[in-house]
Design a protein around this motif. Sequence first.
Motif, mmCIF file in Angstrom:
data_model
loop_
_atom_site.group_PDB
_atom_site.id
_atom_site.type_symbol
_atom_site.label_atom_id
_atom_site.label_comp_id
_atom_site.label_asym_id
_atom_site.label_seq_id
_atom_site.Cartn_x
_atom_site.Cartn_y
_atom_site.Cartn_z
ATOM 1 N N ALA A 47 11.414 -12.266 0.804
ATOM 2 C CA ALA A 47 10.095 -11.763 1.937
ATOM 3 C C ALA A 47 9.006 -11.439 1.309
ATOM 4 O O ALA A 47 8.501 -10.414 1.598
ATOM 5 N N PRO A 48 8.644 -12.857 0.614
ATOM 6 C CA PRO A 48 6.860 -11.686 -0.260
ATOM 7 C C PRO A 48 6.230 -11.722 0.889
ATOM 8 O O PRO A 48 6.366 -12.332 1.938
ATOM 9 N N ALA A 49 5.072 -11.256 0.243
ATOM 10 C CA ALA A 49 3.991 -10.986 1.384
ATOM 11 C C ALA A 49 3.295 -12.048 1.638
ATOM 12 O O ALA A 49 2.860 -12.955 0.880
ATOM 13 N N ALA A 50 2.484 -12.190 2.808
ATOM 14 C CA ALA A 50 2.015 -13.402 3.666
ATOM 15 C C ALA A 50 0.356 -13.036 2.673
ATOM 16 O O ALA A 50 -0.189 -14.498 3.621
ATOM 17 N N SER A 51 -0.459 -12.433 1.855
ATOM 18 C CA SER A 51 -1.372 -11.869 1.751
ATOM 19 C C SER A 51 -1.611 -11.430 0.246
ATOM 20 O O SER A 51 -0.655 -10.765 0.852
ATOM 21 N N PHE A 52 -2.429 -11.852 -0.412
ATOM 22 C CA PHE A 52 -3.079 -10.685 -1.516
ATOM 23 C C PHE A 52 -2.916 -9.447 -0.775
ATOM 24 O O PHE A 52 -2.995 -8.394 -1.064
ATOM 25 N N ASP A 53 -3.895 -9.398 0.521
ATOM 26 C CA ASP A 53 -4.110 -7.990 1.295
ATOM 27 C C ASP A 53 -2.505 -6.983 1.289
ATOM 28 O O ASP A 53 -3.206 -6.064 1.002
ATOM 29 N N ALA A 54 -2.233 -7.725 1.632
ATOM 30 C CA ALA A 54 -0.737 -7.030 2.359
ATOM 31 C C ALA A 54 -0.166 -6.334 1.191
ATOM 32 O O ALA A 54 0.592 -5.455 1.101
ATOM 33 N N VAL A 55 0.275 -7.470 -0.323
ATOM 34 C CA VAL A 55 0.644 -6.218 -1.808
ATOM 35 C C VAL A 55 -0.468 -5.228 -2.109
ATOM 36 O O VAL A 55 0.092 -4.129 -1.802
ATOM 37 N N VAL A 56 -1.597 -5.510 -1.698
ATOM 38 C CA VAL A 56 -2.623 -4.318 -2.042
ATOM 39 C C VAL A 56 -2.273 -3.221 -0.832
ATOM 40 O O VAL A 56 -1.904 -2.013 -1.122
ATOM 41 N N ARG A 57 -2.487 -3.595 0.325
ATOM 42 C CA ARG A 57 -1.961 -2.615 1.513
ATOM 43 C C ARG A 57 -0.504 -1.497 0.655
ATOM 44 O O ARG A 57 -0.113 -0.541 0.622
ATOM 45 N N ALA A 58 0.441 -2.256 0.819
ATOM 46 C CA ALA A 58 1.896 -1.657 0.483
ATOM 47 C C ALA A 58 1.580 -0.765 -0.859
ATOM 48 O O ALA A 58 2.252 0.172 -0.999
ATOM 49 N N CYS A 59 0.895 -1.082 -2.331
ATOM 50 C CA CYS A 59 1.032 -0.625 -3.381
ATOM 51 C C CYS A 59 0.341 0.534 -2.983
ATOM 52 O O CYS A 59 0.602 2.026 -3.666
ATOM 53 N N ALA A 60 -0.592 0.615 -1.829
ATOM 54 C CA ALA A 60 -1.834 1.279 -1.839
ATOM 55 C C ALA A 60 -0.844 2.746 -1.041
ATOM 56 O O ALA A 60 -1.210 4.577 -1.487
ATOM 57 N N GLU A 61 -0.219 2.539 -0.251
ATOM 58 C CA GLU A 61 0.925 2.776 0.506
ATOM 59 C C GLU A 61 1.682 3.590 -0.442
ATOM 60 O O GLU A 61 2.513 4.936 0.068
ATOM 61 N N GLN A 62 2.300 3.402 -1.250
ATOM 62 C CA GLN A 62 3.040 3.868 -2.131
ATOM 63 C C GLN A 62 2.372 5.127 -2.934
ATOM 64 O O GLN A 62 3.081 6.742 -3.237
ATOM 65 N N ILE A 63 1.503 4.541 -3.056
ATOM 66 C CA ILE A 63 0.714 5.738 -4.139
ATOM 67 C C ILE A 63 0.506 6.673 -3.333
ATOM 68 O O ILE A 63 0.322 8.181 -3.659
ATOM 69 N N VAL A 64 -0.255 6.741 -2.166
ATOM 70 C CA VAL A 64 -0.329 7.460 -1.227
ATOM 71 C C VAL A 64 0.607 9.063 -1.361
ATOM 72 O O VAL A 64 1.021 9.942 -0.717
ATOM 73 N N GLN A 65 1.607 7.977 -0.623
ATOM 74 C CA GLN A 65 3.467 8.556 -0.158
ATOM 75 C C GLN A 65 4.032 9.491 -1.402
ATOM 76 O O GLN A 65 4.525 10.586 -1.195
ATOM 77 N N ARG A 66 3.064 9.978 -2.545
ATOM 78 C CA ARG A 66 3.849 10.257 -3.492
ATOM 79 C C ARG A 66 2.933 11.117 -4.289
ATOM 80 O O ARG A 66 1.743 10.348 -4.580
ATOM 81 N N PRO A 67 3.382 12.572 -4.084
ATOM 82 C CA PRO A 67 2.117 13.321 -4.098
ATOM 83 C C PRO A 67 1.549 13.177 -5.762
ATOM 84 O O PRO A 67 2.145 13.219 -7.094
ATOM 85 N N ALA A 68 -0.254 13.421 -6.065
ATOM 86 C CA ALA A 68 -0.877 13.100 -7.199
ATOM 87 C C ALA A 68 -2.123 13.616 -7.258
ATOM 88 O O ALA A 68 -2.129 13.356 -6.340
ATOM 89 N N VAL A 69 -2.141 14.041 -8.360
ATOM 90 C CA VAL A 69 -3.994 13.887 -8.503
ATOM 91 C C VAL A 69 -3.893 13.215 -9.071
ATOM 92 O O VAL A 69 -3.819 13.009 -10.646
ATOM 93 N N ARG A 70 -5.478 12.727 -8.653
ATOM 94 C CA ARG A 70 -5.759 11.553 -9.401
ATOM 95 C C ARG A 70 -4.989 10.482 -10.334
ATOM 96 O O ARG A 70 -5.012 10.194 -11.559
ATOM 97 N N PRO A 71 -3.781 9.434 -9.371
ATOM 98 C CA PRO A 71 -3.273 8.872 -10.146
ATOM 99 C C PRO A 71 -4.590 7.404 -11.033
ATOM 100 O O PRO A 71 -5.106 7.195 -11.072
ATOM 101 N N LEU A 72 -3.660 7.527 -12.482
ATOM 102 C CA LEU A 72 -4.367 6.494 -13.744
ATOM 103 C C LEU A 72 -3.574 5.403 -13.210
ATOM 104 O O LEU A 72 -1.903 4.372 -12.899
ATOM 105 N N LEU A 73 -4.081 3.560 -12.800
ATOM 106 C CA LEU A 73 -4.084 2.111 -12.791
ATOM 107 C C LEU A 73 -3.192 1.939 -13.601
ATOM 108 O O LEU A 73 -5.054 1.308 -14.322
ATOM 109 N N PHE A 74 -2.658 1.030 -14.288
ATOM 110 C CA PHE A 74 -2.765 0.005 -14.939
ATOM 111 C C PHE A 74 -1.976 -1.238 -14.611
ATOM 112 O O PHE A 74 -0.770 -1.077 -14.393
#
Length: 232
Positions: A47-74
Motif C-alpha cells: 500500500a504505497p504512500a498517497a503523496s510525496f509528503d506522506a513519504v517524508v512524514r513517515a520517514c521523519a516519524e521513524q527518525i524521531v521515534q529512534r533516540p539519537a543525537v543529530r542524525p546524519l541523513l544519507f
Amino acid sequence: MNDTESATVFFPGAGSFGAEFRPLTQALGRSSWPVRYPGRPGRDYGAPAASFDAVVRACAEQIVQRPAVRPLLFGHSYGAYVAYATAARLREAGVEIAALVAVGAAGPGRLRVPEQATAGPAEAAAYLDRVDPGVLAGAPSDEWRAVVAETTAQDLRLLWQFTPATVPGLHCPVLAARGTEDPLTTDDTIAAWQHTTTGPFTLRTFPGGHSGLLGSPDCASWLQRIRETAGS
C-alpha cells in the motif's frame, strides 16, 4: 543504540528496498539503518504512500521515534530528495541534523523527473536498464523484477509531486557525490545542492555508475569521515 549516540539514516532510491546500503551499514555499525518507505515490507506492505509528503512524514516519524543525537541523513537518487525534505521537516520539529549527504541526484533546483518511466512497470524497467543496469539484472526472480519495476514507477510518480521551492532552506552541512559514469547527474547538477543550505557544502566524485559507488570502500571511508567530522 543509547540515547546519546548519533545515527546515520539511509534513504533508498526509487524502487529500492535498501539492500544497496548493506556495505555502508556494515562499515558504520549498528548505529546506521535505512528508513522504510510506506508500502515497503511491513504492516502496510503493498500500500504505497498517497503523496510525496506522506513519504517524508513517515520517514521523519521513524527518525524521531529512534533516540539519537543529530542524525546524519544519507539519500541516494530519489532518496536524496526524500532525505532533503525530511531534514527540513525535522528541523521545523526541533531536531538538529548533523549533515545531509546526497548521492546520485541532481540538486533539487535541477531535478527532472523522467515522465515516461512513471507510466508503468515496463517503462520503469526500461528506465532502470538504461540508468542503473545492475538493479534488475541482479534480481533473484522475474517476480522480484516486476516488484522493483512497479515500485520504481510508483516512487517516480510521487516524486512528480515534489516542489523543491517549498522546502525551507537548511543550515547543516550538505555533501553531494556522484559516480563519474552516472548518466543521471553531472558535476554541475550535483553542485546545485550548495543552494539548499547556508552551511558548508562539499562535492565529491567516485569511479563508477549510478549505484556502484555505494559498495565502494572509498565511499565507506568517506562517509565515516563525514560522520566523525559532523559528530565532533
